[in-house]
Design a protein around this motif. Structure first.
Motif, mmCIF file in Angstrom:
data_model
loop_
_atom_site.group_PDB
_atom_site.id
_atom_site.type_symbol
_atom_site.label_atom_id
_atom_site.label_comp_id
_atom_site.label_asym_id
_atom_site.label_seq_id
_atom_site.Cartn_x
_atom_site.Cartn_y
_atom_site.Cartn_z
ATOM 1 N N ASN A 1 38.350 47.493 2.245
ATOM 2 C CA ASN A 1 38.501 46.635 3.426
ATOM 3 C C ASN A 1 37.251 46.574 4.281
ATOM 4 O OD1 ASN A 1 41.265 45.969 2.911
ATOM 5 N ND2 ASN A 1 41.844 48.018 3.619
ATOM 6 N N GLU A 2 36.167 47.173 3.779
ATOM 7 C CA GLU A 2 34.910 47.141 4.530
ATOM 8 C C GLU A 2 34.277 45.752 4.438
ATOM 9 O OE1 GLU A 2 33.681 49.695 6.340
ATOM 10 O OE2 GLU A 2 35.523 50.768 5.844
ATOM 11 N N LYS A 3 33.449 45.445 5.426
ATOM 12 C CA LYS A 3 32.751 44.165 5.419
ATOM 13 C C LYS A 3 31.671 44.152 4.337
ATOM 14 C CE LYS A 3 33.383 42.755 10.243
ATOM 15 N NZ LYS A 3 32.689 42.407 11.508
ATOM 16 N N GLY A 4 31.456 42.983 3.760
ATOM 17 C CA GLY A 4 30.407 42.831 2.765
ATOM 18 C C GLY A 4 29.073 42.572 3.443
ATOM 19 N N THR A 5 28.360 43.647 3.750
ATOM 20 C CA THR A 5 27.101 43.538 4.496
ATOM 21 C C THR A 5 25.880 43.493 3.588
ATOM 22 O OG1 THR A 5 27.054 45.949 4.730
ATOM 23 C CG2 THR A 5 28.057 44.682 6.523
ATOM 24 N N THR A 6 26.060 43.699 2.282
ATOM 25 C CA THR A 6 24.954 43.621 1.332
ATOM 26 C C THR A 6 25.347 42.691 0.191
ATOM 27 O OG1 THR A 6 25.693 45.462 -0.063
ATOM 28 C CG2 THR A 6 24.347 46.016 1.863
ATOM 29 N N LYS A 7 24.399 42.410 -0.695
ATOM 30 C CA LYS A 7 24.668 41.578 -1.864
ATOM 31 C C LYS A 7 24.590 42.419 -3.129
ATOM 32 C CE LYS A 7 23.087 37.140 0.006
ATOM 33 N NZ LYS A 7 22.132 36.007 -0.167
ATOM 34 N N GLU A 8 25.643 42.334 -3.921
ATOM 35 C CA GLU A 8 25.681 43.015 -5.214
ATOM 36 C C GLU A 8 25.369 41.997 -6.300
ATOM 37 O OE1 GLU A 8 25.882 45.416 -8.251
ATOM 38 O OE2 GLU A 8 26.257 46.224 -6.262
ATOM 39 N N HIS A 9 24.371 42.286 -7.144
ATOM 40 C CA HIS A 9 23.995 41.378 -8.227
ATOM 41 C C HIS A 9 24.852 41.653 -9.462
ATOM 42 C CE1 HIS A 9 20.382 41.223 -5.674
ATOM 43 N NE2 HIS A 9 20.237 40.009 -6.173
ATOM 44 N N ILE A 10 25.340 40.585 -10.081
ATOM 45 C CA ILE A 10 26.154 40.700 -11.296
ATOM 46 C C ILE A 10 25.609 39.756 -12.376
ATOM 47 C CG2 ILE A 10 28.306 41.518 -10.255
ATOM 48 C CD1 ILE A 10 29.208 38.600 -10.054
ATOM 49 N N PRO A 11 25.070 40.339 -13.478
ATOM 50 C CA PRO A 11 24.714 41.746 -13.682
ATOM 51 C C PRO A 11 23.557 42.160 -12.766
ATOM 52 C CG PRO A 11 24.796 40.555 -15.756
ATOM 53 C CD PRO A 11 24.792 39.535 -14.673
ATOM 54 N N PRO A 12 23.185 43.466 -12.762
ATOM 55 C CA PRO A 12 22.097 43.926 -11.891
ATOM 56 C C PRO A 12 20.766 43.262 -12.203
ATOM 57 C CG PRO A 12 23.375 45.771 -12.733
ATOM 58 C CD PRO A 12 23.832 44.566 -13.496
ATOM 59 N N LYS B 1 28.068 48.779 1.665
ATOM 60 C CA LYS B 1 26.964 49.628 1.216
ATOM 61 C C LYS B 1 27.421 50.638 0.176
ATOM 62 C CE LYS B 1 24.030 49.221 5.297
ATOM 63 N NZ LYS B 1 23.350 49.937 6.401
ATOM 64 N N LYS B 2 28.624 51.169 0.354
ATOM 65 C CA LYS B 2 29.117 52.194 -0.571
ATOM 66 C C LYS B 2 29.235 51.645 -1.982
ATOM 67 C CE LYS B 2 33.046 55.306 -1.391
ATOM 68 N NZ LYS B 2 33.287 54.900 -2.778
ATOM 69 N N HIS B 3 29.858 50.490 -2.149
ATOM 70 C CA HIS B 3 30.082 49.967 -3.495
ATOM 71 C C HIS B 3 28.854 49.271 -4.070
ATOM 72 C CE1 HIS B 3 34.442 50.456 -2.419
ATOM 73 N NE2 HIS B 3 34.364 51.028 -3.607
ATOM 74 N N ASN B 4 27.820 49.104 -3.277
ATOM 75 C CA ASN B 4 26.545 48.630 -3.803
ATOM 76 C C ASN B 4 25.708 49.814 -4.257
ATOM 77 O OD1 ASN B 4 24.108 47.380 -4.349
ATOM 78 N ND2 ASN B 4 24.327 45.914 -2.689
ATOM 79 N N ASN B 5 25.581 50.835 -3.407
ATOM 80 C CA ASN B 5 24.694 51.958 -3.700
ATOM 81 C C ASN B 5 25.291 52.944 -4.690
ATOM 82 O OD1 ASN B 5 22.844 50.914 -1.890
ATOM 83 N ND2 ASN B 5 23.642 52.080 -0.163
ATOM 84 N N ASP B 6 26.610 53.120 -4.692
ATOM 85 C CA ASP B 6 27.233 54.127 -5.537
ATOM 86 C C ASP B 6 26.983 53.899 -7.016
ATOM 87 O OD1 ASP B 6 28.183 55.611 -3.499
ATOM 88 O OD2 ASP B 6 30.305 55.354 -3.947
ATOM 89 N N LYS B 7 26.887 52.645 -7.450
ATOM 90 C CA LYS B 7 26.729 52.360 -8.866
ATOM 91 C C LYS B 7 25.281 52.188 -9.291
ATOM 92 C CE LYS B 7 27.252 48.166 -10.389
ATOM 93 N NZ LYS B 7 25.828 47.780 -10.366
ATOM 94 N N SER B 8 24.344 52.243 -8.326
ATOM 95 C CA SER B 8 22.960 51.937 -8.663
ATOM 96 C C SER B 8 22.376 52.928 -9.671
ATOM 97 C CB SER B 8 22.099 51.901 -7.392
ATOM 98 O OG SER B 8 22.152 53.143 -6.713
#
Length: 231
Positions: free
Chosen positions: A16-27, A46-53
């Motif tokens: 439920n967090e705001k989407g403050t960053t952009k996640e590239h698909i695929p990276p 930020k969590k779901h962007n950085n956690d998988k990097s």
């Protein structure tokens, strides 16, 4: 969740967090410099962007090693993976070599399936969000089949995976055309999404890298019987 709220929220299911960053698909790391025509993005916290990097380069390296020398795999490995092998005290190199053992004619590198599962779950959820402008509902379970890896599954499981591979080998049938995320660089990555539109049932996503490394993501919807017991 209304469309306006969905457009502001993170793409990852249940977040439920705001989407403050952009996640590239695929990276971005999957594409050579100058060929980033396929940089689709979804909003991410930020969590779901950085956690998988940390998974991105590991997964890319394994895909390239299992796809080489076909198509562009060797080139992408040299340009995108090789320069990173010695960074951070050889972290990526150590990850890839962990558990390696000699086999006839070379060396075998065990695959960290947990990293692959995390990567392909995030990628699949990003593709769903991009196609539907809404996150995957919470009543779906996600699993993945890695067709290029040597499987130690029993004969029944191998036969099941082979059947799934054949059934979903091609374009979706008209009534199962779930959505098209508009990918462009087909020499690097292609995807087909099979499923009834509007989250009316289970969804199958077929990823293919360099034309040879195939992954089938199974997004299974669980429907409850009367009384709350899952089917």
């Amino acid at each position: 969740m209304d469309e306006q709220r969905a457009g502001m929220s993170c793409y990852f299911p249940g977040c439920n967090e705001k989407g403050t960053t952009k996640e590239h698909i695929p990276p971005r790391s999957f594409f050579p410099v100058g060929e980033r025509l396929q940089l689709l993005t979804v909003k991410s916290c930020k969590k779901h962007n950085n956690d998988k990097s940390t998974n991105d380069l590991y997964v890319l390296a394994q895909i390239c090693m299992n796809a080489s020398p076909s198509n562009r795999a060797r080139e992408v490995f040299q340009e995108r993976v090789a320069p990173q092998l010695s960074h951070n005290n050889d972290m990526l190199r150590r990850m890839l070599l962990k558990g390696a053992f000699k086999v006839r004619g070379g060396v075998a590198y065990p695959v960290d399936h947990a990293r692959f599962d995390e990567f392909f779950t995030a990628l699949s959820c990003g593709l769903i969000y991009k196609s539907q402008k809404a996150p995957l509902p919470s009543d779906y379970k996600v699993s993945h089949i890695y067709h290029r890896f040597i499987s130690d599954a029993d004969a029944e499981r191998q036969a099941l995976e082979a059947g799934i591979d054949r059934f979903y080998d091609g374009k979706p049938l008209d009534f199962m055309s779930f959505g098209n995320p508009d990918l462009r660089n087909e020499r690097i990555y292609t995807v087909e999404i099979h499923g009834l539109p509007g989250f009316q049932g289970s969804i199958t996503i077929v990823h293919k890298f360099f034309g040879v490394f195939k992954v089938t993501s199974m997004l299974t919807r669980f429907v409850s019987r009367k009384g709350g017991d899952p089917m």
